[in-house]
Write a protein that holds these residues in place. Sequence first.
Motif, mmCIF file in Angstrom:
data_model
loop_
_atom_site.group_PDB
_atom_site.id
_atom_site.type_symbol
_atom_site.label_atom_id
_atom_site.label_comp_id
_atom_site.label_asym_id
_atom_site.label_seq_id
_atom_site.Cartn_x
_atom_site.Cartn_y
_atom_site.Cartn_z
ATOM 1 N N UNK A 184 -75.222 132.323 -11.793
ATOM 2 C CA UNK A 184 -74.813 130.908 -12.255
ATOM 3 C C UNK A 184 -73.808 130.341 -11.471
ATOM 4 N N UNK A 185 -74.114 129.021 -10.869
ATOM 5 C CA UNK A 185 -73.224 128.698 -10.348
ATOM 6 C C UNK A 185 -73.197 127.119 -10.301
ATOM 7 N N UNK A 186 -72.039 126.343 -9.626
ATOM 8 C CA UNK A 186 -71.817 124.994 -9.758
ATOM 9 C C UNK A 186 -73.273 124.251 -9.282
ATOM 10 N N UNK A 187 -73.856 124.756 -8.066
ATOM 11 C CA UNK A 187 -75.208 124.126 -7.728
ATOM 12 C C UNK A 187 -76.182 123.962 -8.506
ATOM 13 N N UNK A 188 -76.696 125.016 -9.065
ATOM 14 C CA UNK A 188 -77.393 124.758 -10.054
ATOM 15 C C UNK A 188 -77.560 123.820 -11.321
ATOM 16 N N UNK A 189 -76.139 123.967 -11.940
ATOM 17 C CA UNK A 189 -75.704 123.000 -12.838
ATOM 18 C C UNK A 189 -75.592 121.616 -12.470
ATOM 19 N N UNK A 190 -75.314 121.432 -11.251
ATOM 20 C CA UNK A 190 -75.322 119.844 -11.074
ATOM 21 C C UNK A 190 -76.737 119.535 -10.567
ATOM 22 N N UNK A 222 -64.014 115.271 -12.737
ATOM 23 C CA UNK A 222 -64.341 113.885 -12.686
ATOM 24 C C UNK A 222 -65.019 113.446 -13.713
ATOM 25 N N UNK A 223 -65.197 112.276 -14.292
ATOM 26 C CA UNK A 223 -65.920 111.752 -15.316
ATOM 27 C C UNK A 223 -67.374 111.979 -15.143
ATOM 28 N N UNK A 224 -67.741 111.706 -13.705
ATOM 29 C CA UNK A 224 -68.980 111.885 -13.220
ATOM 30 C C UNK A 224 -69.649 113.261 -13.482
ATOM 31 N N UNK A 225 -68.802 114.435 -13.158
ATOM 32 C CA UNK A 225 -69.277 115.808 -13.612
ATOM 33 C C UNK A 225 -69.238 115.800 -14.872
ATOM 34 N N UNK A 226 -68.420 115.332 -15.630
ATOM 35 C CA UNK A 226 -68.306 115.667 -17.289
ATOM 36 C C UNK A 226 -69.673 114.833 -17.879
ATOM 37 N N UNK A 227 -69.955 113.900 -17.153
ATOM 38 C CA UNK A 227 -71.226 113.103 -17.689
ATOM 39 C C UNK A 227 -72.679 114.005 -17.299
#
Length: 249
Positions: free
Chosen positions: A29-35, A237-242
């Motif tokens: 699991x990494x940032x790529x898949x989550x985003x 960032x707020x975008x990441x949290x959203x």
Amino acid sequence: RYFGKRIMKGEEFKLKQFVVAHGRSSMKVGTDAILLAGCVADSNLINSSLVSKVLDIGCGCGILSLAMAQFFPSASVVGIDIDEDSVNETMGNFRQSRWCNRLKANKISLQEYQLHDGNAFDLIVSNPPFFENSLTSSSSVSTNARHTVALSIDALAFGVNRLLSSDGLFYCVLPLQTSVNLKLAFVEYSICCVSEVRVFSFENDNTAIRSILAFKKKLTCKNFENRYIYEEPNKHSQWYKWITRDLLL
């Protein structure tokens, strides 16, 4: 340096609505898949009630497949991967989820799968191998997961063209240069990029580290955005949290 890394150490990754074991999988699991999952869920291009079939190419531990089952409650989801340990772990993750009756994993390559499945998918997602012409790992599992050895950009484009419905969408996450190569590969099939989110680590960075792209067989207005993950080191960032609000604890 913030991309492609594991977001959590250990054998399990806990999300709001499911848990993923990823100790044996070729792709953790990494940032790529989550985003990617968050951008698909947040897309204004998709009517969730019309999504009945989803394909996850290179499913790894199954996190994208599980996220798609969460976001599209009427959809059946198929994950495919060539790594046996990944598929076995994915099947275990599927069995433990509340959507197990809508999830299926197959040990099969995209090249082979496209020959046997004649049904078109409303949505295809992929966090594909993307290192091209670069130094490979001594591990064949790691190489296949990260490098375009077993699945080239051209083979990915060909398979998506075969399996995507006429009104379907293909979503993927890639480094910037590889995303350019995929756009060029899709030209042969008249498949158009209709959305691109270029993601930076920080707002003032000059170069995007990843592109999250949506492709469609019919050209529509293209949506283009620049986003960043961190306001400052260790502060999202707020975008990441959203974009991760429905996934991350």
